[in-house]
Design an enzyme around this catalytic site. Sequence first.
Site, mmCIF file in Angstrom:
data_model
loop_
_atom_site.group_PDB
_atom_site.id
_atom_site.type_symbol
_atom_site.label_atom_id
_atom_site.label_comp_id
_atom_site.label_asym_id
_atom_site.label_seq_id
_atom_site.Cartn_x
_atom_site.Cartn_y
_atom_site.Cartn_z
ATOM 1 N N GLY A 12 0.779 -1.233 0.000
ATOM 2 C CA GLY A 12 0.000 0.000 0.000
ATOM 3 C C GLY A 12 0.812 1.285 0.000
ATOM 4 O O GLY A 12 0.336 2.307 0.497
ATOM 5 N N ASN A 14 1.436 3.058 -2.604
ATOM 6 C CA ASN A 14 0.685 3.981 -3.475
ATOM 7 C C ASN A 14 -0.541 4.526 -2.753
ATOM 8 O O ASN A 14 -0.899 5.692 -2.921
ATOM 9 C CB ASN A 14 0.290 3.295 -4.785
ATOM 10 C CG ASN A 14 1.430 3.291 -5.781
ATOM 11 O OD1 ASN A 14 1.756 4.327 -6.353
ATOM 12 N ND2 ASN A 14 2.070 2.143 -5.959
ATOM 13 N N LEU A 95 -10.123 -7.158 -12.729
ATOM 14 C CA LEU A 95 -11.505 -6.696 -12.583
ATOM 15 C C LEU A 95 -12.311 -7.043 -13.830
ATOM 16 O O LEU A 95 -11.772 -7.106 -14.930
ATOM 17 C CB LEU A 95 -11.554 -5.179 -12.399
ATOM 18 C CG LEU A 95 -10.947 -4.617 -11.118
ATOM 19 C CD1 LEU A 95 -11.246 -3.130 -11.027
ATOM 20 C CD2 LEU A 95 -11.482 -5.322 -9.890
ATOM 21 N N ASN A 109 -5.754 2.759 -12.717
ATOM 22 C CA ASN A 109 -4.751 1.791 -12.251
ATOM 23 C C ASN A 109 -3.369 2.414 -12.381
ATOM 24 O O ASN A 109 -3.129 3.238 -13.271
ATOM 25 C CB ASN A 109 -4.817 0.525 -13.112
ATOM 26 C CG ASN A 109 -3.806 -0.533 -12.680
ATOM 27 O OD1 ASN A 109 -3.643 -0.810 -11.489
ATOM 28 N ND2 ASN A 109 -3.096 -1.113 -13.640
ATOM 29 N N HIS A 111 0.493 1.246 -13.091
ATOM 30 C CA HIS A 111 1.294 0.112 -13.553
ATOM 31 C C HIS A 111 2.767 0.523 -13.593
ATOM 32 O O HIS A 111 3.083 1.603 -14.105
ATOM 33 C CB HIS A 111 0.817 -0.349 -14.944
ATOM 34 C CG HIS A 111 1.574 -1.544 -15.421
ATOM 35 N ND1 HIS A 111 1.306 -2.822 -14.950
ATOM 36 C CD2 HIS A 111 2.626 -1.661 -16.261
ATOM 37 C CE1 HIS A 111 2.169 -3.663 -15.505
ATOM 38 N NE2 HIS A 111 2.967 -2.990 -16.305
HETATM 39 C C1 GAR Z 1 3.264 -1.083 -7.390
HETATM 40 O O1 GAR Z 1 4.558 -1.036 -7.927
HETATM 41 C C2 GAR Z 1 2.224 -1.059 -8.507
HETATM 42 O O2 GAR Z 1 2.597 -0.265 -9.588
HETATM 43 C C3 GAR Z 1 2.206 -2.521 -8.892
HETATM 44 O O3 GAR Z 1 2.266 -3.225 -7.665
HETATM 45 C C4 GAR Z 1 2.999 -2.428 -6.718
HETATM 46 C C5 GAR Z 1 2.175 -2.294 -5.461
HETATM 47 O O4 GAR Z 1 2.884 -1.625 -4.435
HETATM 48 N N1 GAR Z 1 1.035 -2.831 -9.657
HETATM 49 C C6 GAR Z 1 1.021 -3.685 -10.690
HETATM 50 O O5 GAR Z 1 2.013 -4.321 -11.018
HETATM 51 C C7 GAR Z 1 -0.305 -3.798 -11.413
HETATM 52 N N2 GAR Z 1 -0.156 -4.530 -12.638
HETATM 53 P P1 GAR Z 1 2.143 -0.903 -3.241
HETATM 54 O O6 GAR Z 1 1.171 -1.921 -2.617
HETATM 55 O O7 GAR Z 1 3.249 -0.563 -2.286
HETATM 56 O O8 GAR Z 1 1.430 0.298 -3.773
#
Ligand code: GAR
Length: 197
Positions: A12, A14, A95, A109, A111
């Site tokens: 989490g 982000n 989703l 989202n 990425h």
């Molecule tokens: C982040 O790097 C996000 O961009 C990625 O997972 C991580 C989650 O970190 N998402 C993907 O790869 C989606 N395809 P977080 O839980 O610390 O935000």
Amino acid sequence: MKNIGVLISGGGTNLQALIDKQGSVIKSGRIVCVCSNSADAYGLTRAKNAGIPTKVIRKNADCGGSINELNRQICAYMKEMNVDVIVLAGFLAILGGELLEEYADRIVNIHPSLIPSFCGDGYYGLKVHEEALKYGVKVTGATAHLVNEITDGGKILMQKAVEVQEGDTPEILQKRVMEQAEWIILPEAVEKLCASL
Ligand code: GAR
């Protein structure tokens, strides 16, 4: 003010960036709930610390292993909380169905690559950075985009490039992409979407 619902699966960071930028970058919306598909996601603690209501909905334990049921239950919770905009902040399930119809053009989202590189089914988390290093790209980055039925295929809202450096490991590169791109463009893209509605 738009109501923002955030979906997470893990640490989490982000989500933390969104919480920290409420009132400064994010002025047209506020986070009203956080939903996780994993009970031990640390992001749930971040939400609780910020006084944000949370809910756990797990595919196996709560939805009989059905992805459709997971989507249905998430959609019901988002509606119950009067959510206008959904943010996928490290949400690692796909989703579909009712949720995509109900929230068409209102799901963002983040990425961790410059789409269309290193994206689509199977590209998530550290795997994205492993593949970028394996390929030998010198520049990578992050993309904030709208979510549709194609994995990582929706309209791009914002992108930011990040340099790959000599000796990078997937973990080091992941951290740089988060710090220099994800935590900056995700709140900006969310604000842009909230302000446009
Ligand atoms: C982040 O790097 C996000 O961009 C990625 O997972 C991580 C989650 O970190 N998402 C993907 O790869 C989606 N395809 P977080 O839980 O610390 O935000």
